[in-house]
Design a protein around this motif. Structure first.
Motif, short mmCIF file in Angstrom:
data_model
loop_
_atom_site.label_atom_id
_atom_site.label_comp_id
_atom_site.label_asym_id
_atom_site.label_seq_id
_atom_site.Cartn_x
_atom_site.Cartn_y
_atom_site.Cartn_z
N TYR A 15 -113.76 20.17 68.23
CA TYR A 15 -113.40 18.88 68.81
C TYR A 15 -113.42 17.85 67.70
N TYR A 16 -112.75 16.72 67.94
CA TYR A 16 -112.75 15.66 66.95
C TYR A 16 -113.85 14.68 67.30
N ASN A 17 -114.73 14.41 66.36
CA ASN A 17 -115.82 13.48 66.66
C ASN A 17 -115.35 12.04 66.55
N LYS A 18 -116.25 11.10 66.78
CA LYS A 18 -115.85 9.69 66.86
C LYS A 18 -115.15 9.22 65.60
N GLY A 19 -115.55 9.80 64.46
CA GLY A 19 -114.92 9.41 63.21
C GLY A 19 -113.58 10.10 62.98
N GLY A 20 -113.14 10.89 63.98
CA GLY A 20 -111.86 11.58 63.83
C GLY A 20 -111.95 12.84 62.99
N LYS A 21 -113.19 13.27 62.72
CA LYS A 21 -113.35 14.48 61.92
C LYS A 21 -113.44 15.70 62.82
N LEU A 22 -112.84 16.80 62.37
CA LEU A 22 -112.89 18.02 63.16
C LEU A 22 -114.27 18.67 63.06
N VAL A 23 -114.88 18.95 64.21
CA VAL A 23 -116.17 19.64 64.21
C VAL A 23 -115.97 20.98 64.92
N HIS A 24 -116.32 22.04 64.23
CA HIS A 24 -116.19 23.36 64.86
C HIS A 24 -117.35 23.63 65.81
N VAL A 25 -117.04 24.31 66.91
CA VAL A 25 -118.09 24.79 67.79
C VAL A 25 -118.14 26.31 67.67
N LEU A 26 -116.97 26.92 67.65
CA LEU A 26 -116.86 28.36 67.40
C LEU A 26 -116.00 28.56 66.17
N LYS A 27 -116.37 29.57 65.36
CA LYS A 27 -115.58 29.81 64.16
C LYS A 27 -115.23 31.28 64.04
N ASN A 28 -113.95 31.56 64.11
CA ASN A 28 -113.44 32.92 63.93
C ASN A 28 -114.24 33.97 64.68
N VAL A 29 -114.38 33.74 65.96
CA VAL A 29 -115.13 34.70 66.77
C VAL A 29 -114.22 35.82 67.24
N SER A 30 -114.62 37.05 66.99
CA SER A 30 -113.89 38.19 67.51
C SER A 30 -114.87 39.12 68.21
N LEU A 31 -114.56 39.48 69.42
CA LEU A 31 -115.34 40.53 70.09
C LEU A 31 -114.55 41.04 71.28
N SER A 32 -115.01 42.17 71.80
CA SER A 32 -114.28 42.74 72.93
C SER A 32 -115.27 43.41 73.87
N ILE A 33 -114.85 43.52 75.12
CA ILE A 33 -115.69 44.17 76.13
C ILE A 33 -114.84 45.18 76.88
N LYS A 34 -115.36 46.35 77.07
CA LYS A 34 -114.63 47.41 77.79
C LYS A 34 -114.93 47.31 79.28
N PRO A 35 -114.07 47.89 80.11
CA PRO A 35 -114.36 47.85 81.55
C PRO A 35 -115.73 48.47 81.83
N GLY A 36 -116.51 47.83 82.65
CA GLY A 36 -117.80 48.36 83.04
C GLY A 36 -118.91 48.17 82.02
N GLU A 37 -118.58 47.60 80.88
CA GLU A 37 -119.60 47.45 79.84
C GLU A 37 -120.32 46.10 79.96
N THR A 38 -121.57 46.07 79.55
CA THR A 38 -122.29 44.80 79.53
C THR A 38 -122.58 44.40 78.10
N LEU A 39 -122.05 43.24 77.74
CA LEU A 39 -122.32 42.71 76.40
C LEU A 39 -123.31 41.57 76.53
N GLY A 40 -124.39 41.65 75.79
CA GLY A 40 -125.33 40.54 75.78
C GLY A 40 -125.00 39.61 74.63
N LEU A 41 -124.97 38.30 74.90
CA LEU A 41 -124.69 37.34 73.83
C LEU A 41 -125.94 36.49 73.63
N VAL A 42 -126.54 36.59 72.44
CA VAL A 42 -127.78 35.82 72.17
C VAL A 42 -127.60 34.86 71.02
N GLY A 43 -128.47 33.88 70.98
CA GLY A 43 -128.47 32.93 69.88
C GLY A 43 -129.29 31.72 70.29
#
Ligand SMILES: Nc1ncnc2c1ncn2[C@@H]1O[C@H](COP(=O)(O)OP(=O)(O)OP(=O)(O)O)[C@@H](O)[C@H]1O
Ligand code: SF4
Ligand code: SF4
Ligand SMILES: [Mg+2]
Lengths: 675, 317
Positions: A15-43
């Motif tokens: 998103y662009y912050n008040k100063g008009g600068k781009l701030v990343h929230v996610l960066k080059n995220v790649s992942l996949s989930i198969k049918p019936g699989e449970t992926l846990g996302l931690v952080g």
């Protein structure tokens, strides 16, 4: 290898912050989930977990935008779909279970109606069958009396029940995938364990895939097949649950795992210093400032997410080989340290037969002579020694905070005595002497609520100084502020900051500094670490232990997390519905004989180890009021004997001697020893 | 629930009683009394005494208050001295006229305000919202007579669509009144819509960012349905009481509008009565207005009670 149900490809959101600068929230995220699989996302908090979860549903927070990449769900690009198509996929193919169910249900609509809405919009069930299906769904999530529950409004359900309704609502459209964003955070351990088992069963039965977001590694270990670890908007490790918990290859994973207090290990874990940077703000690896393995290349070159070994195990680290080469289990054993402190054999606070009630009979009750309901808290007798940490544990509604509020003078006691030095603490706070107020301080769960957002840190800490030490000069106070901030390991520069400019852990430290500014003898800590990330929690626990050692302070420590209690407490009092069940030292409480309720609580704890299952002993039905007679735990007790429990208040039993460990139950000690 | 309703009722009655005392004392505190006012310059001590006896003005104040109260409960508001008629008779048709005016404005205005408020809330900060909000702010800040004058200028002098004044016979049937009072209705509606709309807009915006609306969106509920089923009821709850206040204010503030348009309503009557120092009439009108004020608020409370499940259900916690 089966086809992926959802594929996130190189996704960047910002998103662009008040100063008009781009701030990343996610960066080059790649992942996949198969049918019936449970992926846990931690952080840790703020690393972008929810943003990713919402993006999977084709939803962006106001102001955010996709900078790069895509999300393919069953081959469809979620950000390329028309509103119409999105509406039809949501709830039908992919459904969300949000964190705070109470806020996610529309307050003016009956809960049954809200499920019916999904059924009508998302399935071809129609007419009378809709209602039957709705009742069936509520039954499936194991709500008692589904017909009655369906007619209720959200505010008439307990937190656990609301969460079940939301699960039922998500299942109504028979989706192929569920996105769960911290669905059990804020619930009692017992309720949490029940909901997780429920989800596991349902998912196994229906073959639904899940993306399970949580900051709690115990929860993640219980539900996930695979785990993705997120740091500052990037995936830093992605591997099977077994592997990530047994042999984590990223220093961040190791740091997190080493900062969790463990049920089976005494002592405080290591804390991880620092906090995550803004995604993409560092030229090299985002973890460099906090990483014990960092080398020169780390601060200049960002590492790639790459496959290590032969198994599908992805890691984003230059030095993973070095990390894997260090034995993790040995490392874990070394980090737990016990802070020695000496409780003296002098009483600090003595509670005898304390009874507290919120019930205030009104005119009609008095005229009618309505019998009074059983008191919220009753029959509390505890002797807390100087320099000791006594933990109060129990589910929500067990009266922990009520007791602490009475000790601090915010709530009157109905009867009984709380002896502190030469005074009785059952008197109201505004009748207390200044000196008494100074000696008993309180720290709350939520620093956001207890720190005035319009005051700087200096002003916040100055208040108790001015109040309790009127003779101090301005410069003395200033020096003291800096000293206190140093004690809680905050730089003197923090003096001029406002609470809004600090992280949760920092704010909690300011709250601690404020309490210690009064130089108290007794500090009441009400869930002081439960809103914090594990990495910060360990630091706060350490800090409390250090301060205690230095000043021989007495703590009454409320927590619902039994592992945290194990780490910091000397003695534990287990409460159910305002009645004591068991009192003893940590070692006594955490090994048999257990009170049936203690055993229930212990069984529900989720440990960060995918091979350990929780033991669900009692149901998680909440109770609104304690029973009028007999044992407080009678209605849920898994070891319930007979009428005896219903009619007669159980006696205290002493496994060793009368001053030590005591358990209140009709079952003889030798039978309780058998777990 | 029943206890709650009963409590509200009792509270309303007590308020009304207190107001009646205040009104009575207020009129009592004015220098001179009704007889002075009536006889004016031509007063002689004898005629004054006679008149005072005739109207019972020589008894002690609390006695007179109790008499007045007792009569009022029987529906008798006393006699207007200036007009030499029972007050209820004087008020009768004028009161009806005001109700016609206010009701017409409310029937048009409330739904319009809600629709516009929702619309503005939905298009927050885009041009439809900005336009609507701008006009609303005008309506709120301009004094009533200015608004009325501007509207008269535009609609009756320039466009010549509606008559500038609403001079109808006091006892004309409603059908005949209506065509003559378009302008006062528009003026009132405009002012009222402005107030209510701002509020509905704010509540709507708040509700639209709530978790449950986001949840409904992620549940795949169509946008229109979200607005009407999930957002609107929750946005309306806090608005109900303010709408009631606006309505009640409308009845009081109607005096200015009625005077501007020369419309024979209760507001204009009140102003005339004050000018004539017709104290019984002033008291009567004041008590009626107070009653309406309290009544409307009571209805709003009850409505909120019915619509808000949190207030209605005492089950649970
Ligand atoms: N549109 C936006 N405007 C401003 N800040 C944003 C925006 N979108 C995301 N952020 C920020 O990005 C960061 C990541 O947010 P996100 O909610 O995904 O974190 P999270 O990992 O789910 O955290 P938590 O564990 O606390 O729920 C936060 O600091 C958040 O405030
Ligand atoms: S790349 Fe370097 S700084 Fe980053 S996690 Fe690996 S060792 Fe640590
Ligand atoms: S007394 Fe009875 S109900 Fe209470 S804990 Fe013991 S066995 Fe259970
Ligand atoms: Mg989140």
């Amino acid at each position: 290898m089966s086809k992926n149900l959802i594929e996130v490809e190189n996704l960047s959101i910002g998103y662009y912050n008040k100063g008009g600068k781009l701030v990343h929230v996610l960066k080059n995220v790649s992942l996949s989930i198969k049918p019936g699989e449970t992926l846990g996302l931690v952080g840790e908090s703020g690393c972008g977990k929810s943003t990713l979860g919402q993006a999977m549903m084709g939803y962006l927070r106001l102001g955010s935008q996709v900078m790069e990449g895509s999300i393919l769900f069953s081959g469809k690009d979620m950000f390329g779909l028309s509103t119409r198509d999105l509406e039809s996929i949501r709830g039908n193919k992919i459904a969300l279970i949000p964190q705070n169910a109470g806020e996610a249900l529309t307050p003016t609509m009956r809960v049954g109606k809200q499920i019916i809405e999904t059924l009508e919009l998302k399935t071809n069930v129609s007419g009378a069958a809709t209602k039957n299906r709705m009742i069936e769904l509520l039954g499936q999530v194991r709500l008692p009396h589904p017909e009655v529950m369906a007619e209720r409004y959200p505010h008439e359900l307990s937190g656990g029940q609301q969460q079940r309704v939301v699960v039922a609502m998500a299942l109504a459209g028979q989706p192929d995938m569920l996105v769960l964003d911290e669905p059990t955070t804020g619930l009692d351990v017992t309720t949490q364990a029940h909901i997780l088992e429920l989800l596991r069963d349902i998912v196994a039965e229906l073959g639904t895939a899940m993306m399970y977001i949580s900051h709690d590694l115990g929860v993640i270990a219980r539900v996930s097949d695979r785990v993705a670890l997120m740091y500052a908007g990037e995936i830093v490790e992605d591997a099977s649950a077994a592997e990530i918990f047994k042999s984590p290859a990223h220093p961040y994973a190791r740091g997190l795992l080493a900062s969790i207090p463990r049920l089976e290990l005494a002592g405080i874990p290591n804390s991880m210093p620092g906090q995550p940077p803004i995604p993409g703000s560092l030229p090299g690896c985002s973890f460099t400032p906090r990483c014990p393995f960092a080398t020169e290349i780390c601060s200049s070159e960002p590492p790639e997410l790459k496959m290590i070994l032969q198994t599908p195990h992805l890691v984003r680290c230059h030095n993973w080989e070095k990390v894997v080469a260090t034995d993790f289990s040995q490392e874990l054993k070394d980090v737990y340290h016990i802070v020695e402190h000496k409780a003296q054999d002098v009483s600090a606070i003595e509670l005898s037969d304390v009874e507290i009630t919120y019930h205030q009979p009104n005119m009609i009750d008095r005229l009618r002579r309505t019998p009074e309901p059983p008191a919220t808290v009753s029959d509390i007798t505890l002797d807390i020694k100087r320099g000791e940490t006594l933990a109060l544990v129990g589910e929500s509604g067990s009266g922990k905070s009520t007791i602490v509020r009475t000790i601090s003078g915010l709530l009157p006691a109905k009867s009984g005595v709380i002896q502190f030095e030469n005074c009785d603490l059952t008197v109201n706070v505004d009748k207390r002497t200044m000196d008494l107020c100074k000696k008993v301080q309180l720290i709350f769960q939520n620093p956001d609520a207890s720190l005035n957002p319009r005051h700087t840190v200096a002003e916040i800490i100055d208040q108790p100084l001015k109040l309790y030490f009127p003779k101090m000069t301005r410069d003395e106070r200033r020096a003291r502020q800096i000293e206190l901030l140093e004690r809680v390991r905050l730089d003197g520069r923090y003096r001029l900051r406002y609470p809004g400019q600090m992280s949760g852990g920092e704010k909690q430290r300011v709250a601690i500094a404020r309490a210690f500014a009064a130089e108290p003898d007794v500090v009441l800590c009400d869930e002081v670490t439960s809103a914090l990330d594990v990495s910060v929690q360990a630091a706060v626990l350490d800090l409390l232990a250090d301060l205690q050692q230095e000043r021989n302070t007495t703590y009454i420590f409320i927590a619902h997390d039994l592992a945290v209690v194990r780490a910091i407490a000397d003695r534990v009092a287990v409460l159910y519905q305002g009645r004591l069940c068991e009192v003893g030292t940590v070692d006594e409480i955490y090994s048999p004989p257990y009170h049936p309720y203690t055993e229930t609580l212990m069984g529900a704890v989720l440990v960060p180890d995918p091979d350990t299952e929780p033991k669900l002993l009692a149901s998680d039905t909440p109770e609104l009021a304690p029973p009028a007679k007999g044992c407080a735990f009678q209605r849920r007790c898994p070891k319930f004997i007979n009428d005896l429990c219903d009619e007669v208040t159980p006696p205290w039993q002493y496994p060793q001697d009368e001053d030590g460990h005591k358990i209140r139950c009709h079952i003889p000690i030798n039978e309780l020893l058998v777990v | 629930m029943i206890v709650l309703i009963a409590r509200r009722f009792i509270l309303a009655l007590i308020t009304l009683l207190l107001i009646s005392i205040i009104i009575f004392l207020g009129v009592e505190a004015l220098p001179g009394d009704a007889a002075d006012a009536y006889l004016g310059q031509s007063a002689t001590p004898e005629s004054l005494r006679a008149l005072r006896e005739e109207f019972g003005l020589d008894t002690p104040a609390h006695q007179r208050y109790l008499n007045w109260l007792g009569d009022m409960l029987k529906g008798d508001l006393g006699d207007s001295m200036a007009r030499r008629k029972p007050v209820s008779e004087v008020i009768g048709n004028q009161f009806r006229n005001t109700v016609v005016l206010a009701a017409a404005a409310a029937i048009v205005g409330i739904p319009l305000a809600i629709v516009l408020g929702v619309f503005a809330g939905l298009t927050r900060d885009k041009w439809p919202d900005i336009l609507v909000s701008l006009v609303a702010i005008l309506g709120m800040t301009l004094p009533g007579f200015v608004t009325a004058t501007v509207l008269i200028y535009v609609f009756s002098i320039r466009l010549e669509w509606f008559p500038a004044i609403a001079m109808v016979p006091t006892d004309a049937p409603v059908i005949e009144i209506l065509p003559n009072i378009f302008l006062p209705i528009i003026t009132l509606t405009f002012i009222m819509v402005a107030h209510i709309l701002r509020l509905v807009r704010t509540n709507m915006i708040e509700v639209l960012v709530s978790n449950y609306v986001q949840m409904a969106r992620l549940k795949g509920v169509p946008a229109m349905r979200i607005v009407f089923l999930h957002a609107l009821p929750n946005a309306m709850l806090p608005s109900i009481n303010v709408i009631a206040l606006t309505l009640a204010w409308l009845l009081g503030g109607v005096a200015i509008i009625e005077t501007v348009f020369n419309y024979p309503g209760i507001g204009k009557l009140l102003i005339n009565a004050i000018g004539d120092r017709d104290l019984a009439l002033v008291q009567g009108i004041a008590i009626i207005l107070a009653g309406i004020y309290i009544g409307v608020n009571l209805i709003a409370d009850l409505l909120a009670l019915v619509l808000n499940p949190r207030l209605r259900t005492s089950r649970g916690h």
